[in-house]
Design an enzyme around this catalytic site. Structure first.
Site, mmCIF file in Angstrom:
data_model
loop_
_atom_site.group_PDB
_atom_site.id
_atom_site.type_symbol
_atom_site.label_atom_id
_atom_site.label_comp_id
_atom_site.label_asym_id
_atom_site.label_seq_id
_atom_site.Cartn_x
_atom_site.Cartn_y
_atom_site.Cartn_z
ATOM 1 C CG LEU A 64 62.245 63.519 30.179
ATOM 2 C CD1 LEU A 64 63.083 64.769 29.958
ATOM 3 C CD2 LEU A 64 62.935 62.312 29.559
ATOM 4 N N PRO A 65 58.824 65.165 32.223
ATOM 5 C CG PRO A 65 57.818 67.147 32.943
ATOM 6 C CD PRO A 65 59.065 66.322 33.074
ATOM 7 C CG HIS A 66 57.313 62.758 27.583
ATOM 8 N ND1 HIS A 66 57.997 62.259 28.678
ATOM 9 C CD2 HIS A 66 56.821 61.687 26.929
ATOM 10 C CE1 HIS A 66 57.927 60.929 28.661
ATOM 11 N NE2 HIS A 66 57.204 60.561 27.622
ATOM 12 C CB ALA A 67 51.978 65.387 26.312
#
Length: 156
Positions: A64-67
């Site tokens: 679950l990549p996010h920034a």
């Protein structure tokens, strides 16, 4: 509800990638094309994983990549990329078969959706079905079915 924040245009299946960075870029491109993020957000997701390690791999086979919102999140958004062949992020939950990118323009608007997603991802059957989905329509169908059953369980 997660299904309210994702459309067929934000889902790809049977995707071949060479590494985790390419998988994150593809998931980010889906959010960019639907106006949920700026291009800088994609770089932010990759930078965050490089800095913090494979924290994004939150369940067996699922990343679950996010920034940060300030990296270019314009709206709450989700994209899903089901990979043809699993890849490694360097996590105990490797190999990853599903990359679900998300964006949120602030620190709170996505909390409820992430709680729901965590509940869905804790279900081994849900994860297995998503990982084997061959079309974006099937991915949406699986999400809707599990959301419906999760909602019923919560009400009883």
């Amino acid at each position: 509800m997660l299904e309210e924040h994702i459309s067929v245009q934000e889902i790809l299946t049977q995707v071949k990638v060479k590494d985790w960075q390419e998988s994150v870029r593809i998931a980010g491109e889906l959010l960019y094309k639907t106006g949920k993020i700026t291009r800088g957000y994609i770089d932010g997701m990759i930078r965050t994983i490089k800095e913090l390690g494979p924290y994004a791999v939150i369940a067996p086979g699922v990343a679950l990549p996010h920034a940060r919102p300030e990296d270019g999140a314009l709206e709450v958004g989700f994209s899903i990329v089901v990979l043809k062949d699993p890849i490694n992020f360097g996590s105990p939950n490797d190999p990853v078969k599903v990359v679900m990118a998300f964006s949120a323009p602030d620190k709170s608007s996505h909390i409820t959706i992430l709680q729901e997603l965590a509940l869905l991802l804790s279900n081994e059957d849900f994860r297995r079905e998503i990982m084997s989905a061959k079309t974006p329509e099937k991915v949406l169908e699986i999400i809707k079915a599990y959301e419906k059953s999760t909602t019923k369980e919560a009400q009883s």
